[in-house]
Every structure is written in C-alpha cells, then in structure tokens.
Design an enzyme around this catalytic site. Structure first.
Site, PDB file in Angstrom:
ATOM      1  N   GLU A  82       0.761  -1.161   0.080  1.00 31.43           N
ATOM      2  CA  GLU A  82       0.039   0.104   0.159  1.00 31.43           C
ATOM      3  C   GLU A  82       0.959   1.174   0.029  1.00 31.43           C
ATOM      4  O   GLU A  82       0.797   2.113   1.012  1.00 31.43           O
ATOM      5  CB  GLU A  82      -1.003   0.194   1.036  1.00 31.43           C
ATOM      6  CG  GLU A  82      -1.997  -1.033   1.276  1.00 31.43           C
ATOM      7  CD  GLU A  82      -3.038  -1.291   2.101  1.00 31.43           C
ATOM      8  OE1 GLU A  82      -2.884  -0.429   3.227  1.00 31.43           O
ATOM      9  OE2 GLU A  82      -4.255  -1.665   1.963  1.00 31.43           O
ATOM     10  N   GLU A  99      -5.373  -8.331  -1.361  1.00 31.84           N
ATOM     11  CA  GLU A  99      -6.076  -8.259   0.098  1.00 31.84           C
ATOM     12  C   GLU A  99      -7.568  -7.915  -0.336  1.00 31.84           C
ATOM     13  O   GLU A  99      -7.729  -7.391  -1.024  1.00 31.84           O
ATOM     14  CB  GLU A  99      -5.378  -7.334   1.004  1.00 31.84           C
ATOM     15  CG  GLU A  99      -4.148  -7.505   1.388  1.00 31.84           C
ATOM     16  CD  GLU A  99      -3.647  -6.370   2.495  1.00 31.84           C
ATOM     17  OE1 GLU A  99      -4.664  -5.733   3.121  1.00 31.84           O
ATOM     18  OE2 GLU A  99      -2.523  -5.934   2.719  1.00 31.84           O
TER      19      GLU A  99
END
Ligand code: BG6
Length: 469
Positions: free
Chosen positions: A173, A362
């Site tokens: 991220e 995810e």
C-alpha cells in the site's frame, strides 16, 4: 456461477510479518517501526520499555507454529500464500553491510514448508514496517540513503530465496504514506508535503531498483507493486464532484502511474506547483524509474464518495481512512463501506489504464466472531461478503480482465494493522487470543473454512450470484 475461474488462477490468503509472527526480538531481529505502534498504525507511537504490553510481540505466534498453520492452508486448498519478510530480521538496524543469518534461515524454513505443500509464496519486501533505527537515525524514507539500504536488502533476499520464490511485491500500500507517513515509510508524522513527496519519490526509486534487481537475479520471477485500491465515486453528477473524484483518485493512481509507466504523470507537475512542492529528482533517478513492474497488485476493502458542494455528505466513522458516505452501501462494524461491485469496477478501471495483469492481494471482512455453545464459529456474514466479492472477480474475468489470483486478507485471525486488535477477525481459521493477550492460541476451523475450501475446489463454480446468496 456457471463460470469457472482459469486453471492458473492462484487462490490463497495474505498476511504481514508483524501481524502474525510475534517473536519480535528473537534470533537477532532488530526493533521495527511496528514495534513502537502498540495501538496500531494510526495510534500513538510508544518507545519500548521493559514490561510493556504489545499484542504484536507474540501476535499469533506464527514464528513457531508455522508448520501447523501452513498445513491448514494446504487443507484449504491454497495454491498461493502471501507473506512479508520483516526487514529487521534480515538487517536489524537497516544500514549494516552483512545480513543476520538467523533471520535469513527462518524464512528458508517457511519457504521449505510451503514447497512441501505445493503452495506458491508471494512475498512482500516491506509491509508496514522497517528497521526502527532507520526511522530514528535517518527520518525514514525522507532520507535518500534508504534507497541503497533497501536495494541491498532486496538483493540479499532475492539471491537467497530466488530459487523458490518467483513472485514478489515491493511496498505494501505504497500510497498510504500520504495519509500516515510513519507506518509505511518511517517518516515523522506532521511532516510537510515537500518531505512527504520527497520520501515517496525515494520509495518509488527504491521500488524500481528492486524490480531491476529481481529481473537480474531471478529472471523467471515476476515482481509487482502494491496499492490500496480504494476508488472514490463522485457523489453527484455535478461536474465539480466528478472532477474532484478524478483528482482524489489520482492521489493513489499516481503511484501506479510511476510504477507501471516508468515516469511521473504530467498532472503531478501542476499539483506539485500548486502545493509548493519541488522534488529533487536526479537524472539517475529518472533512469531507474524506467524499470517497471510486471504486474499490479492491490488491496480492496471499500470505496468512498467525493462531493465539493454537497454539505449534507457525511463521512464514514473510521480511524484510518474516513471516506464520504455512499447512500447505497452498508458498512462493516469498523465503518468500512462494503462494495462488491466496486471490485469489478476497480479491476476494469486498472486494466483499462495499464493493460498489465492484476492480482487482488487483500480483501476481506473484519468482524467480531462468537464461539457458540457447540464450540463452533458460524461466520455466515464473512461467507456472504467473500462470496459477493469473488463473484465480481468472476465477472471481471469474463469482462476480459487478466486477474492472476486472489489472496484474501488474514486467512488466519491476526492482529489488525490499524487498531492492533485481535477482535477484528478476518480468518477462516480462528485463533484463541483476545485483545488483552489472553487465550491458548489454539486454532479452530470456522464455517467459512469449509466454504472457501469448496470455492477453491470448484474453481469458483459454486459462487452464488449476490441475490441468491
Ligand atoms: C491493509 C493492510 O491496509 O488492510 C493490512 O495492508 C491490514 O496490513 C488490512 O491488516 C486490514 O486492515 P486492519 O486495520 O483491519 O487490520
């Protein structure tokens, strides 16, 4: 669903070292930035003191229990397992010349175990942590020196594990640092935009150098980037809202643009001018950035809305990323807006933009689970959530999007990143441990365990259309 996911589609689960391993100071590991975040990635930082309680010090003790846990993943039918290497196990301070052999040996054992079960590893080089020393001595990624330290670390792990690990990710991220700079980048909180974007530039260069090193050292491997894929919709058709949503989305797409195209997108020139940022980008940096990723990976949990003029727009009640409320969507108990169709939208959107293979690394539902009187965990809500999202992945595949695989977040309960709770559970496998660290750490299969097993076995054919589920 009459559709069958392609045979080569990878099915599995995803984790991060600091949320599962525990053993935070074992075998020569140095302290990491995560070790001073006992209240989660958005909580107060706390310097370590003897006797302090930090749930992550033991986490779910994957460090010692990995053979049993990996056996459970194999029973689920996993063909892929996403994990991260704790950089501070390999280079305890981060700027050493010689790696810690005991740290390297630990991951050898993990990869051996995965190989034994025919599970392909997908390894993140840096997932929300780095050696604490680098944050303290160098102000994290604010310092250009980190590029060299990271490249050394990447080269060491590529050389060591390259014969067994063929899929890699650089920074987890990467776009989150604009919201919380310490967690992913060790940059002091409250830093100005100039420092933040300069730090992000250093990370982007380091990511590209890792891609190059991976291509050199493991020619048959693939390496991707990793973004938090939280798309923003305009709340209304007012062109001001549409423009604002475009600009908001560019805040995260900017990272993808650099990592996939190999240069800064032109819209950033205007943005930097407007916010008074002037980056130090050398010719060598520009050259390094040209090494682009082989695939794009992202996490997907929620979407949000943007409105410029609509005063009645409310925000979600969320610690990490408060987003504009969408009147059409429900939220989880932690305030994250549930939007399965948004996953199909993001997949199509990214594929249209980049034309590179995508990997959903995810996705999942954080919820409180109850063990009933029979000792069972009937997590139908999790089954419904995952079914609806996976159904949309099937739709995107039929749209022609190249999707390499899906690793649901936290296949085994783990410590949450944003709130450092055990009670925010994502797993198919229950772990007996509470927020105060009480519990036997015993593992137990939830109802969703058998559901996900059957989805994998049927290659998605038994997913149900959302209305039927
Ligand atoms: C992602 C992170 O943001 O979301 C994970 O990469 C994290 O590390 C996951 O655990 C879920 O967030 P949380 O806060 O519920 O653990």
């Amino acid at each position: 669903m009459s559709f069958r996911f392609p045979d080569e589609f990878l099915w599995g689960g995803a984790t991060a070292a600091n949320q599962i391993e525990g053993a935070h100071n074992a075998d020569g590991k140095g302290l990491s930035t995560s070790d001073v975040q006992p209240f989660g990635s958005f909580g107060e930082l706390k310097q370590r003191q003897a006797g302090d309680f930090n749930l992550k010090d033991t986490a779910i003790d994957f460090y010692h229990r990995y053979p049993d846990d990996i056996a459970l993943f194999a029973e689920l039918g996993f063909t892929c397992f996403r994990l991260s290497i704790a950089w501070s196990r390999i280079f305890p301070k981060g700027d050493e010349l010689v790696p810690n052999e005991l740290g390297l040996a630990y991951y050898d054992k993990i990869f051996d175990e995965l190989e034994k079960h025919g599970i392909v590893p997908l390894v993140t080089l840096s997932h929300y942590e780095m050696p604490l020393y680098l944050a303290q001595q160098y102000q994290g990624w604010k310092s250009r020196e980190l590029i060299g330290f990271f490249e050394r670390y990447a080269r060491v792990v590529f050389s060591r594990y390259g014969n067994r690990v063929k899929q890699w990710l650089t920074f987890n991220e990467i776009n989150i640092s604009l919201h919380e700079p310490f967690t992913g980048a060790g940059i002091p909180r409250g830093s100005d935009s100039q420092s933040l974007y300069q730090g992000m530039h250093h990370q982007l260069v380091a990511s590209a150098k890792a891609v190059k090193a991976c291509h050199e050292l493991i020619p048959d491997a693939k390496i991707g980037n990793m973004m938090l894929g939280a798309i923003q919709y305009p709340l209304t058709p007012d062109p001001d809202d549409v423009l604002a949503a475009l600009q908001e989305n560019r805040d995260w797409l900017f990272f993808g643009d650099v990592q996939c195209r190999g240069y800064y997108p032109s819209y950033m020139t205007r943005k930097f001018k407007e916010i008074g940022v002037s980056l130090d980008i050398s010719e060598a940096d520009k050259e390094a950035l040209k090494e682009t990723v082989d695939f794009i990976s992202f996490s997907y949990y929620m979407t949000g809305c943007i409105s410029v003029n609509n005063k009645s727009m409310q925000m979600t009640d969320e610690k990490m990323l408060a987003m504009g409320k969408n009147p059409y969507l429900e939220t989880t108990d932690w305030g994250w807006q549930i939007d399965p169709k948004g996953l199909r939208i993001v997949l199509n959107f990214l594929y249209d933009r980049y034309q590179k293979p995508l990997f959903i690394v995810e996705n999942g539902l954080g919820a409180v689970d109850q063990v009933n009187e029979q000792g069972e965990i009937e997590d139908d809500y999790r089954i419904a959530y995952l079914n609806d999202h996976l159904y949309q992945v099937g739709e995107a595949l039929q749209d022609g999007v190249e999707v390499m695989g899906y690793t649901s977040w936290g296949p085994i309960d783990l410590v949450s990143a944003s709130t450092a709770q055990m009670s925010k559970r994502y797993g198919f496998i229950y772990v007996d441990r509470d927020d105060n660290g009480q519990g036997s750490l015993a593992r137990k299969r939830k109802k969703s365990f058998y559901w996900y097993q059957s989805v994998i076995k049927s290659q998605g054919e038994n997913l149900r259309a959302p209305a039927e589920s």
